[in-house]
Design an enzyme around this catalytic site. Structure first.
Site: not given
Ligand code: NAD
Length: 440
Positions: A216, A250
């Site tokens: 997602e 998102c």
């Molecule tokens: P985040 O930084 O919290 O990362 C998400 C998860 O990935 C966390 O649990 C984190 O620990 C893990 N993670 C981070 N780096 C990692 C790595 N190198 N290896 C393994 N796991 C790792 O969140 P984010 O990515 O900054 O979230 C924002 C993004 O998410 C935006 O692009 C947003 O659009 C998207 N988003 C999508 C939805 C959806 O439902 N489609 C919902 C919310 C956010």
């Protein structure tokens, strides 16, 4: 389990796998019991959870309940109401060469042990909604909250084991090292919400075990405003959708696409709508959130100069405040148009007409959501037929994801797989094909 030494990922997974193999998670009674317990956790600890969300993101209590706690409770209620029906086997017509006594059907089998990895922006909803879908489908779940929302992560790590079956649900807190260690294990499904860079890391790790993934992800979700639209209503709805959670949603409208004349009229309406929501000093409004951390603050502050400021534009690094901001005369080549904004900055980009708008959308990554404000049936039909996006909203941003019977998910760069309501059952189950031919 020894509380003082954190359990190793391999031990967590094998413990949960043993529970799954025992058959404990399969009866519908166990599943609905877990969902009721989760509901009880949310209703009896709602205030604690709202406080954690305020600490992490400056979310107002109203917003925390509406978009996270009550949202999840509604999803639980919907699932409890319909689960029996969703799980019914579906019969399939049998070809004549198998004889009239043969029957065939599909049945939903749980997958096994599912890993749910959540992001920080809706740190409760985006961990618990997939998790409850996985439980409803009869799986054991390892839940990994986001380390960037530490108060919510800690609250969930404390509360979930108190309410749910700890042999079937485990919370693993942590950041990159902990998630990397988890990803080395074999899961039966990985459900990841976050950005596409990490989405690729997740998919690569999953490939080692041939584990299916649901990703997602995000991206730039456009909002096209037609010249015939009622701009007062459009501005009210766009401002509400964009500035919720300080733009860290998102499916927030990322930018506006419209013709130059409508753009000018919309500027005044957006100023009015923003002031109606948060007053002329949004930093003093209890309803307006903050940016999650300094890194995201700096990223967003650097985008404030990407156009002419219509409203907002100011910021304060110390309190991670960025005003709800509308930018006009934005060049598609400017920094704010290069990647998902994920903050309270709304650029207006002009196009000559609908054809150019459709071309603009199709020249870029497939968005998670596309919003269209128009009175024209032809425009609606053309957008629906000529563009591709995870979801499509006519007249109202964000709301499609509150319809539990609609699949919520992306396409292309905005992700793969979907969930909510019965779509969670589809994602977290295997549809087993069964044929029966009587002997004799
Ligand atoms: P985040 O930084 O919290 O990362 C998400 C998860 O990935 C966390 O649990 C984190 O620990 C893990 N993670 C981070 N780096 C990692 C790595 N190198 N290896 C393994 N796991 C790792 O969140 P984010 O990515 O900054 O979230 C924002 C993004 O998410 C935006 O692009 C947003 O659009 C998207 N988003 C999508 C939805 C959806 O439902 N489609 C919902 C919310 C956010």
């Amino acid at each position: 389990m020894n509380q003082s030494i954190p359990e190793q990922p391999a031990d967590v997974v094998s413990r949960l796998r043993a529970t799954f193999r025992s058959g404990r998670t399969k009866p519908v009674a166990w599943r609905t019991d877990q969902l009721r317990r989760l509901r009880e956790m949310l209703t009896s600890h709602g205030e604690d959870l709202a406080a954690a969300l305020r600490e992490d993101l400056g979310k107002s209590s109203t917003e925390a309940f509406r978009t996270e706690i009550d949202f999840t409770v509604r999803e639980i209620d919907h699932t409890l109401e319909h689960l029996d029906g969703w799980l019914l086997p579906e019969s399939a017509p049998v070809p004549a060469h198998l004889g009239a006594d043969a029957t065939a059907w599909t049945q939903y089998d749980p997958l096994g042990v599912v890993l749910v990895i959540a992001p920080w922006n809706y740190p409760l909803q985006l961990l618990l909604t997939p998790m409850l879908g996985a439980l409803a489908a009869g799986n054991a779940v390892v839940a990994k909250p986001s380390e960037l929302a530490p108060a919510t992560s800690a609250a969930l790590a404390r509360l979930l084991p108190r309410h749910l079956d700890t042999d079937a649900v485990a919370v693993v807190e942590g950041g990159v090292p902990e998630t990397t260690a988890l990803l080395a294990e074999r899961f039966d499904q990985i459900f990841y919400t976050g950005n596409g860079t990490v989405g690729r890391i997740v998919m690569r790790a999953a490939a080692e075990h041939l584990t299916p993934v649901a990703l997602e992800l995000g991206g730039k979700s456009p909002a096209f405003v037609d010249r015939d639209a009622d701009l007062g209503t459009v501005a009210d709805r766009l401002a509400r959708g964009k500035f919720l959670n300080a733009g860290q949603t998102c499916v927030a409208p990322d930018y506006i696409l419209t013709d130059p004349e409508t753009a000018r009229a919309l500027e005044a309406e957006l100023t009015r709508a923003t002031e109606a929501l948060f007053g002329t000093e949004p930093r003093t409004s209890a309803e307006y959130g903050r940016i999650v951390n300094q890194r995201h603050f700096d990223r967003l502050a650097a985008l404030l100069g990407s156009g002419r400021t219509v409203v907002g534009g100011d910021s304060d690094r110390e309190t991670k405040y960025i005003a709800p901001t509308v930018l006009a005369d934005v060049d598609p080549k400017s920094p704010v148009m290069q990647e998902e904004i994920f903050g309270p900055i709304l650029p207006i980009v002009t196009v000559a007409d609908l054809d150019e708008a459709i071309g603009f959308i199709n020249d870029r990554d497939k968005p998670l959501a596309l919003y269209v404000f128009t009175d024209s049936d032809t425009t609606r039909r053309r957008i629906a037929a000529e563009t591709s996006s995870g979801g499509l909203g006519f007249g109202l941003p964000l709301a499609h994801l509150t319809v539990s019977d609609l699949p919520f998910g992306g396409v292309g760069e905005s992700g793969m797989g979907s969930y909510h309501g019965r779509w969670s059952i589809e994602t977290f189950s295997h549809r087993k094909a069964v044929l029966e031919k009587p002997l004799g």
